[in-house]
Design a protein around this motif. Structure first.
Motif, short mmCIF file in Angstrom:
data_model
loop_
_atom_site.label_atom_id
_atom_site.label_comp_id
_atom_site.label_asym_id
_atom_site.label_seq_id
_atom_site.Cartn_x
_atom_site.Cartn_y
_atom_site.Cartn_z
N PRO A 440 -80.95 -7.54 34.29
CA PRO A 440 -82.29 -7.32 34.84
C PRO A 440 -82.69 -5.86 34.82
O PRO A 440 -83.85 -5.54 34.54
N ALA A 441 -81.73 -4.96 35.09
CA ALA A 441 -82.06 -3.53 35.11
C ALA A 441 -82.55 -3.07 33.74
O ALA A 441 -83.50 -2.27 33.64
N GLU A 442 -81.93 -3.56 32.67
CA GLU A 442 -82.36 -3.18 31.34
C GLU A 442 -83.75 -3.71 31.04
O GLU A 442 -84.61 -2.99 30.52
N VAL A 443 -84.00 -4.99 31.37
CA VAL A 443 -85.31 -5.58 31.11
C VAL A 443 -86.39 -4.86 31.92
O VAL A 443 -87.48 -4.59 31.43
N GLU A 444 -86.07 -4.53 33.16
CA GLU A 444 -87.04 -3.81 34.00
C GLU A 444 -87.40 -2.46 33.37
O GLU A 444 -88.57 -2.08 33.32
N GLY A 445 -86.38 -1.75 32.88
CA GLY A 445 -86.63 -0.45 32.25
C GLY A 445 -87.49 -0.56 31.01
O GLY A 445 -88.37 0.27 30.75
N LEU A 446 -87.25 -1.62 30.23
CA LEU A 446 -88.05 -1.82 29.02
C LEU A 446 -89.49 -2.19 29.38
O LEU A 446 -90.44 -1.69 28.76
N LEU A 447 -89.66 -3.04 30.38
CA LEU A 447 -91.01 -3.44 30.78
C LEU A 447 -91.85 -2.25 31.21
O LEU A 447 -93.06 -2.19 30.94
N SER A 452 -98.67 -0.31 31.59
CA SER A 452 -99.58 -0.66 32.67
C SER A 452 -98.87 -0.94 34.00
O SER A 452 -99.53 -1.25 34.99
N LEU A 453 -97.54 -0.82 34.01
CA LEU A 453 -96.78 -1.22 35.18
C LEU A 453 -96.22 -0.03 35.94
O LEU A 453 -95.73 0.94 35.33
N ASP A 454 -96.28 -0.12 37.26
CA ASP A 454 -95.70 0.91 38.11
C ASP A 454 -94.28 0.52 38.54
O ASP A 454 -93.40 1.37 38.65
N PHE A 473 -91.45 -9.85 38.41
CA PHE A 473 -92.46 -9.52 39.40
C PHE A 473 -92.86 -8.07 39.16
O PHE A 473 -92.00 -7.17 39.15
N VAL A 474 -94.16 -7.83 38.94
CA VAL A 474 -94.60 -6.50 38.53
C VAL A 474 -95.72 -5.99 39.42
O VAL A 474 -96.55 -6.77 39.91
N VAL A 482 -103.39 -5.67 34.95
CA VAL A 482 -102.24 -6.26 34.26
C VAL A 482 -102.52 -7.73 33.96
O VAL A 482 -102.84 -8.50 34.87
N GLU A 483 -102.42 -8.07 32.68
CA GLU A 483 -102.56 -9.47 32.27
C GLU A 483 -101.17 -9.98 31.89
O GLU A 483 -100.58 -9.50 30.92
N PRO A 484 -100.63 -10.93 32.64
CA PRO A 484 -99.25 -11.40 32.39
C PRO A 484 -98.98 -11.77 30.94
O PRO A 484 -97.92 -11.41 30.39
N GLU A 485 -99.90 -12.48 30.29
CA GLU A 485 -99.65 -12.91 28.91
C GLU A 485 -99.55 -11.73 27.96
O GLU A 485 -98.78 -11.75 27.00
N LYS A 486 -100.32 -10.67 28.24
CA LYS A 486 -100.24 -9.48 27.38
C LYS A 486 -98.91 -8.76 27.60
O LYS A 486 -98.33 -8.22 26.65
N VAL A 487 -98.41 -8.76 28.84
CA VAL A 487 -97.11 -8.15 29.11
C VAL A 487 -96.00 -8.92 28.39
O VAL A 487 -95.11 -8.34 27.77
N ILE A 488 -96.08 -10.25 28.45
CA ILE A 488 -95.08 -11.08 27.77
C ILE A 488 -95.17 -10.87 26.26
O ILE A 488 -94.14 -10.79 25.57
N SER A 489 -96.39 -10.78 25.73
CA SER A 489 -96.56 -10.54 24.29
C SER A 489 -95.94 -9.19 23.90
O SER A 489 -95.27 -9.09 22.86
N TRP A 490 -96.16 -8.17 24.71
CA TRP A 490 -95.55 -6.86 24.44
C TRP A 490 -94.03 -6.97 24.46
O TRP A 490 -93.34 -6.39 23.61
#
Length: 529
Positions: A440-447, A452-454, A473-474, A482-490
């Protein structure tokens, strides 16, 4: 059987090619290689690497899907006395660049990417195009990039060009280099999220890998005449060592699988003479639920998981007619730790990972480091030949997990009266999606690189097909929408698919505990109805 006195991977390949030159050890559906052919092709690659000024101990990365060319490249790296750095074929440019930087790899060998992607193009997006005499301006240690034949790319060479350069290196010089490799030399640095979250490079040695996977293959009964689809990526420890390496040392035919699909695998089982099958429980579930296997020759199945549903084992034994189902426990830092044995009943295979393999010890301890009684839960500690040398370039992190010779795995388990080890939980937050460890820590860092995320917090959620998936959770940056689908697409464009969160939930703030840490228990509660 004791492991033969090969001592190193290059010596192992030479001994087997001398004694059994015509045994086929690779068949990817397009290319078939005997032991003699693999030795010769690996030697050509080694001479090419020497021509590129690769020295013993240099790191050489290989990035591409499972195929015969990956196998040849790996043995060529080992013949050159270099250290193999596998890059996941699912990596995006950001991930690959991070591993290349952290290991200081001097050469990168790429294959064709999934879905038509070109790994070198992905890397250029993250590390810059060629410049300053380097294939990628942002990777100062990477002196050479080798791309697939026919692909023209500035700053990179094609395999044929490297082989021409290698032809000027004498065979005697290359042979001397291969035979100079020592058992305690590093053979691999494999990236893992490990026991402490963020990715690290696990250092593994020739002699230890030969011993560990000879013993693994002995218990599995892998041997000449077996046909073994290697579904786990070669960049994963299981695919590389329990697949590629074990197949060659046991003279079995590995069948590298570039992309898994249940129908394709079922056809291979029916028509390809498959005798050994390995994968996570999800693989076997999908085979049973989504395919018609029909007549086959599979005799042994290996499933490495904390627990395997007893009903799944029974269905495999009854419907497919297996001789044996094996469960096992291992981790990159500790190699193979425990395995079930031939006479174990279904309940033992389903509820445990078996007994420690020869040469490995297991202790279960409480939070104060005291050994707990049999049957009680605690952290799994491992000691023996299979424990890694350490994390590449990270002595402090190494000291955190290896203390007094014992590897602190971060897994929670229990030993029963017979000595069978059950893994019941993970002390850290790693979860397993489709057989892959996810930090999770790696995924969080990448996100957070999306823009657009704080804040971001990822938790594992049970999933029928994948075992577990991540929910993120962002918290938006001030003024950002923040649009969830755009974050997932990224995320799909910038990280391995198994790391991509299944859902993104936008919140005003993340819950915290009394000491100010993100309260992931509270977040997990939000994932249940």
């Amino acid at each position: 059987m004791e492991v033969p006195d090969w001592r190193t991977i290059p010596r192992m390949l030479r001994a087997l090619a001398d004694d059994h030159p015509s045994d086929v050890v690779v068949d990817d559906g397009t290319v078939r290689l005997t032991l003699a052919e693999l030795r010769d092709r690996a030697g050509e690659v080694a001479r090419g690497l020497i021509a590129l000024d690769v020295l013993p101990g240099d790191r050489v990365a290989v990035w591409g899907p499972n195929d015969a060319h990956w196998v040849i490249a790996a043995f060529g790296v080992w013949d050159a006395g270099a250290v193999l750095v596998p890059l996941s074929s699912r990596y995006k440019g950001i991930e690959a660049a991070a591993t290349l930087r952290s290991t200081g790899a001097s050469v990168l060998i790429t294959g064709h990417g999934h879905d038509g992607a070109v790994p070198a193009d992905l890397l250029a997006e993250a590390a810059g195009e060629t410049g300053g005499g380097l294939p990628f301006a942002g990777l100062p240690d990477l002196r050479h990039s080798i791309v697939p034949e026919g692909l023209e790319r500035p700053g990179s060479a094609q395999p044929s060009q490297v082989l021409v350069a290698g032809s000027l290196i004498g065979r005697a010089e290359a042979e001397e280099r291969a035979l100079a490799v020592r058992p305690d030399d590093l053979c691999e640095i494999i990236s893992t999220s490990g026991t402490t979250g963020t990715p690290k490079g696990v250092m593994l040695e020739h002699g230890r890998m030969l011993r560990g996977y000879w013993d693994w293959a002995e218990i599995v009964t892998l041997g000449p005449g077996d046909r073994y689809p290697v579904i786990a990526p070669f960049a994963h420890g299981f695919g590389l060592n329990a697949g590629l390496l074990a197949s060659v040392m046991r003279r079995a035919t590995m069948m590298p699988i570039a992309t898994f699909g249940p129908d394709r695998l079922a056809a291979l089982i029916r028509d390809g003479g498959v005798t050994i099958l390995a994968g996570p429980p999800t693989l076997f579930h999908r085979l049973l639920e989504e395919t018609e296997i029909g007549e086959h020759s599979v005799r042994v199945a290996i499933c490495g998981a904390a627990s395997v549903p007893a009903e799944l084992i029974r269905r495999l034994l009854e419907r497919i007619g297996l001789e044996r189902m094996i469960n096992a426990y291992g981790l990159m830092e500790g190699t193979v730790v425990s395995m079930t044995r031939a006479d174990d009943p279904v309940e033992v295979i389903a509820g445990s990972t078996g007994r420690p393999v020869p040469g490995m010890e297991v202790r279960i301890v409480d939070d104060d480091g005291r050994e707990v009684p049999r049957g009680e839960r605690g952290e799994v500690l491992v000691r023996g030949y299979g424990v890694m040398r350490g994390y590449w370039g990270e002595p402090e992190r190494t000291a955190e997990v290896i203390r007094d010779g014992w590897l602190h795995t971060g897994d929670i388990g229990a030993l029963d009266a017979r000595g069978d080890l059950a893994i019941v939980d993970r002390k850290k937050e790693l979860f397993i999606a489709g057989g892959f460890n996810v930090s999770p820590a790696e995924v969080e860092g990448l996100l957070l690189r999306e823009g657009s995320l704080d804040q971001a917090a990822v938790v594992a959620v049970p999933d029928e097909r994948m075992g577990e998936v991540g929910w993120a959770f962002v918290v938006p940056r001030q003024g950002a929408a923040v649009e969830p689908e755009k974050v997932i697409s990224w995320a799909r464009d910038n990280m391995s698919n198994y790391k991509v969160p299944r859902r993104v939930i936008v919140v005003d703030a993340l819950p915290v505990t009394g000491n100010g840490k993100i309260d992931k228990r509270a977040l997990r509660a939000r994932t249940t109805p």
